[in-house]
Design a protein around this motif. Structure first.
Motif, PDB file in Angstrom:
ATOM      1  N   ARG A 122       0.836  -1.218   0.000  1.00  0.00           N
ATOM      2  CA  ARG A 122       0.000   0.000   0.000  1.00  0.00           C
ATOM      3  C   ARG A 122       0.862   1.256   0.000  1.00  0.00           C
ATOM      4  NH1 ARG A 122      -4.615   0.784   4.336  1.00  0.00           N
ATOM      5  NH2 ARG A 122      -2.935   0.415   5.818  1.00  0.00           N
ATOM      6  N   ARG A 123       0.436   2.253  -0.740  1.00  0.00           N
ATOM      7  CA  ARG A 123       1.046   3.586  -0.701  1.00  0.00           C
ATOM      8  C   ARG A 123      -0.089   4.589  -0.562  1.00  0.00           C
ATOM      9  NH1 ARG A 123       4.384   0.413  -0.312  1.00  0.00           N
ATOM     10  NH2 ARG A 123       6.314   0.106  -1.489  1.00  0.00           N
ATOM     11  N   VAL A 124       0.140   5.670   0.206  1.00  0.00           N
ATOM     12  CA  VAL A 124      -0.935   6.651   0.394  1.00  0.00           C
ATOM     13  C   VAL A 124      -0.469   8.076   0.121  1.00  0.00           C
ATOM     14  CG1 VAL A 124      -2.261   5.293   2.063  1.00  0.00           C
ATOM     15  CG2 VAL A 124      -0.485   6.790   2.882  1.00  0.00           C
ATOM     16  N   HIS A 125      -1.445   8.881  -0.269  1.00  0.00           N
ATOM     17  CA  HIS A 125      -1.209  10.318  -0.392  1.00  0.00           C
ATOM     18  C   HIS A 125      -1.685  10.918   0.935  1.00  0.00           C
ATOM     19  CE1 HIS A 125      -2.450  14.500  -1.692  1.00  0.00           C
ATOM     20  NE2 HIS A 125      -1.151  14.451  -1.933  1.00  0.00           N
ATOM     21  N   PRO A 126      -0.762  11.365   1.782  1.00  0.00           N
ATOM     22  CA  PRO A 126      -1.142  11.715   3.152  1.00  0.00           C
ATOM     23  C   PRO A 126      -2.184  12.821   3.260  1.00  0.00           C
ATOM     24  CG  PRO A 126       1.229  12.109   2.778  1.00  0.00           C
ATOM     25  CD  PRO A 126       0.683  11.483   1.537  1.00  0.00           C
ATOM     26  N   GLU A 127      -2.120  13.836   2.408  1.00  0.00           N
ATOM     27  CA  GLU A 127      -3.054  14.970   2.500  1.00  0.00           C
ATOM     28  C   GLU A 127      -4.506  14.530   2.305  1.00  0.00           C
ATOM     29  OE1 GLU A 127      -2.925  18.469   2.625  1.00  0.00           O
ATOM     30  OE2 GLU A 127      -0.926  18.290   3.480  1.00  0.00           O
ATOM     31  N   SER A 128      -4.738  13.711   1.255  1.00  0.00           N
ATOM     32  CA  SER A 128      -6.114  13.370   0.883  1.00  0.00           C
ATOM     33  C   SER A 128      -6.546  12.010   1.407  1.00  0.00           C
ATOM     34  CB  SER A 128      -6.234  13.329  -0.646  1.00  0.00           C
ATOM     35  OG  SER A 128      -5.417  12.267  -1.135  1.00  0.00           O
ATOM     36  N   GLY A 129      -5.584  11.162   1.788  1.00  0.00           N
ATOM     37  CA  GLY A 129      -5.927   9.787   2.183  1.00  0.00           C
ATOM     38  C   GLY A 129      -6.086   8.859   0.987  1.00  0.00           C
TER      39      GLY A 129
END
Ligand code: AP5
Ligand code: MG
Length: 213
Positions: A122-129
């Motif tokens: 898994r990889r995430v975009h922290p700002e938007s989730g």
């Protein structure tokens, strides 16, 4: 309509809740995302919960219940909501029944092996989730968010030790929530082991059946 998404870590609660919210206009409320936003912004709450979350343990009920109760009183959730990651103890389920109505609980079932496969990639975009997977749902440009182009990160609780802890916490503390909602005939099981599109199609069909004709 008010929906709860239940399931082990990595089952796809966030992925599916995001899709259903986009299609239906229901508000997506993820307790994990709220805690992570607070950690990123270094709030008092963030500082209080960082170590607990990174270790794969549960934030105390009292704190979590109050947070959700406040969130469900906000204006943007009044047309209906999808709860992702709450309730995950029996006390949380009982508390929720006192301040809100739950219409449907969708339990996403996957094996422990699949949990590991999904969380380790898994990889995430922290700002938007926004959530990706290096193999099952890769971004257009490796390591970057499709919308903003910003770098993606690996969640601090997606390391091997924390994943094992989250799985055992799920079995001990969250599985009783399944029995709680099954007894009240609110729970529907979904085999979530297929592709993202296949699982989304099943949930779509299920929700269509729930709509009054
Ligand atoms: P939370 O953020 O809720 O974490 P979790 O329950 O462990 O669930 P995840 O977010 O890891 O998984 P997911 O089911 O959303 O899967 P996703 O869609 O990302 O909570 C984090 C922590 O906060 C807790 O450990 C606790 O400390 C605290 N906390 C939160 N709520 C709390 C509460 N109520 N009480 C106390 N403490 C609380 O998908 C996973 C991966 O798989 C992604 O890469 C995705 O792209 C991929 N994927 C998704 N679906 C599929 C598919 N069908 N096929 C292939 N890949 C897929
Ligand atoms: Mg999630």
């Amino acid at each position: 309509m008010n929906i709860v998404f239940l399931g082990p870590p990595g089952a796809g609660k966030g992925t599916m809740a995001e899709r259903v919210a986009d299609e239906s206009g229901l508000a997506h409320v993820s307790t994990g995302d709220i805690f992570r936003d607070n950690i990123r912004n270094e709030t008092e709450l963030g500082r209080a919960v960082k170590e607990i979350i990174d270790g794969g343990h549960l934030v105390p009920d009292e704190l979590t219940i109050e947070l959700v109760q406040d969130r469900l009183h906000e204006a943007d959730v009044q047309l209906g909501w999808i709860l992702d990651g709450f309730p995950r103890t029996r006390s949380q389920a009982e508390a929720l029944s006192e301040f809100a109505r739950v219409d449907l609980v969708i339990l996403l079932n996957i094996s422990d092996e699949e949990v590991i496969r999904r969380l380790s990639g898994r990889r995430v975009h922290p700002e938007s989730g926004r959530t990706y997977h290096v193999q099952f749902n890769p971004p257009a440009k490796e390591g970057h968010d499709d919308v903003t182009g910003e770098p993606l990160i690996t969640r601090d609780d997606d390391d091997e030790h924390a994943i094992q802890m989250r799985l055992s916490v799920y079995k001990e503390q969250t599985e009783p929530v399944i029995a709680y909602y099954r007894k009240r005939k609110l729970l529907v099981d979904v085999d979530a082991s297929g592709t993202i599109d296949a699982v989304a199609t099943k949930i779509h069909a299920l929700l269509k059946k729930q709509q009054p004709s």
